[in-house]
Scaffold this active site. Sequence first.
Site, mmCIF file in Angstrom:
data_model
loop_
_atom_site.group_PDB
_atom_site.id
_atom_site.type_symbol
_atom_site.label_atom_id
_atom_site.label_comp_id
_atom_site.label_asym_id
_atom_site.label_seq_id
_atom_site.Cartn_x
_atom_site.Cartn_y
_atom_site.Cartn_z
ATOM 1 C CD GLU A 178 -2.756 1.382 2.430
ATOM 2 O OE1 GLU A 178 -2.665 0.545 3.341
ATOM 3 O OE2 GLU A 178 -3.576 2.301 2.436
ATOM 4 C CE LYS A 220 -6.058 -0.163 1.819
ATOM 5 N NZ LYS A 220 -6.676 -0.797 2.992
HETATM 6 P P1 13P Z 1 -9.509 4.127 4.155
HETATM 7 O O1 13P Z 1 -10.347 3.315 3.221
HETATM 8 O O2 13P Z 1 -10.267 4.744 5.293
HETATM 9 O O3 13P Z 1 -8.595 5.084 3.429
HETATM 10 O O4 13P Z 1 -8.557 3.110 4.909
HETATM 11 C C1 13P Z 1 -7.956 2.114 4.182
HETATM 12 C C2 13P Z 1 -6.676 1.799 4.798
HETATM 13 O O5 13P Z 1 -6.470 0.692 5.217
HETATM 14 C C3 13P Z 1 -5.638 2.838 4.859
HETATM 15 O O6 13P Z 1 -4.429 2.251 5.197
#
Ligand code: 13P
Length: 344
Positions: A178, A220
């Site tokens: 991510e 992600k």
């Molecule tokens: P949000 O969908 O609230 O952005 O959170 C996702 C997430 O895991 C951020 O690390």
Amino acid sequence: MDSSDELRKTASELVAKGKGILAADESNGTMNKRLKAAGVEQSEEQRRALRELLFTTDGAAEHISGVILYDETFGQSTADGTPFPSLLGDLGIVPGIKVDTGAKPLAGADGEKITEGLDGLRERLAEYYDGGARFAKWRAVIELDGERPSPYAIGVNAHALARYAALCQEARIVPIVEPEVIMDGDHTIDRSEEVTSAVLHAVFDQLHHQRVLLEGILLKPNMVLAGYGCSSQPGDEEVAERTLHTLRRHVPGAVPGIVFLSGGQSDEDATNRLNLMNRMGPQPWEVSFSYGRGLQAAALETWRGEPGQVAAAQKQYHHRARCTGAARRGEYAPEMERELSASA
Ligand code: 13P
């Protein structure tokens, strides 16, 4: 099963059609902020109670393939004593775990951040696997401000993401990679695309160098948006097109799935944009979600820590999971939002 087959199998379960991931892995600090904003006491018990509310919602498993937990939650149980990872596993939901220890100031780079958590990670991953975790998450934070992000900050964050991913795969755990480009600020969508491109390029370069099996990861990313403070806001079609365009340029087709974060978009924007992307024809990878706020915010507001509100809050969460699951198939329609008010 050999390790690469296990990774592929877990990754494909997580991006099964019509389903996506609930990110319920807020650290205690972040969860306490959310509880405070909703007027709920900030305690271990209330953090547990909110997670129990979510995980025991009837029918959510039709739309949710996996749940990312925080370490505290991973060790907690329902009020009647069922450990959360077992509860999820019994519902056919894959338990996951956030393993980074947060974004800290990056030395020598004023205002930029580096995500920590590599020390001892091999040992922690082995314990989480034994406890039932089959996927993990590590979030790098890239902020836009003037000249920032620097190539230095992008480079070290990409390097850390790939080190984490390689260690996960060694432990038979699918890494969710991510790299979040934060959408606070007044930057344009052009700037967002430029930075998202640079970040994805650096991340896939490092994943390649560090011998990560692309078939056994999930990406992600943020959607490509204008900063929330930008005076020129693109429409949902433009967001969907620019996001897919950027991802197609930088994400190899061997990656099984993209699982977007919601990143502070309104619930309906996050759902509608995902829906549009799924209507734009087949992509090299599955196009799914890993939403935190986008799935939970309405439920938390309804619950407010009151036991008598649990059923109403579960209805809200189920509604968002259903709408987002429909968007995952390109079958969401804004009218679905009204079905909840009609049944409430
Ligand atoms: P949000 O969908 O609230 O952005 O959170 C996702 C997430 O895991 C951020 O690390």
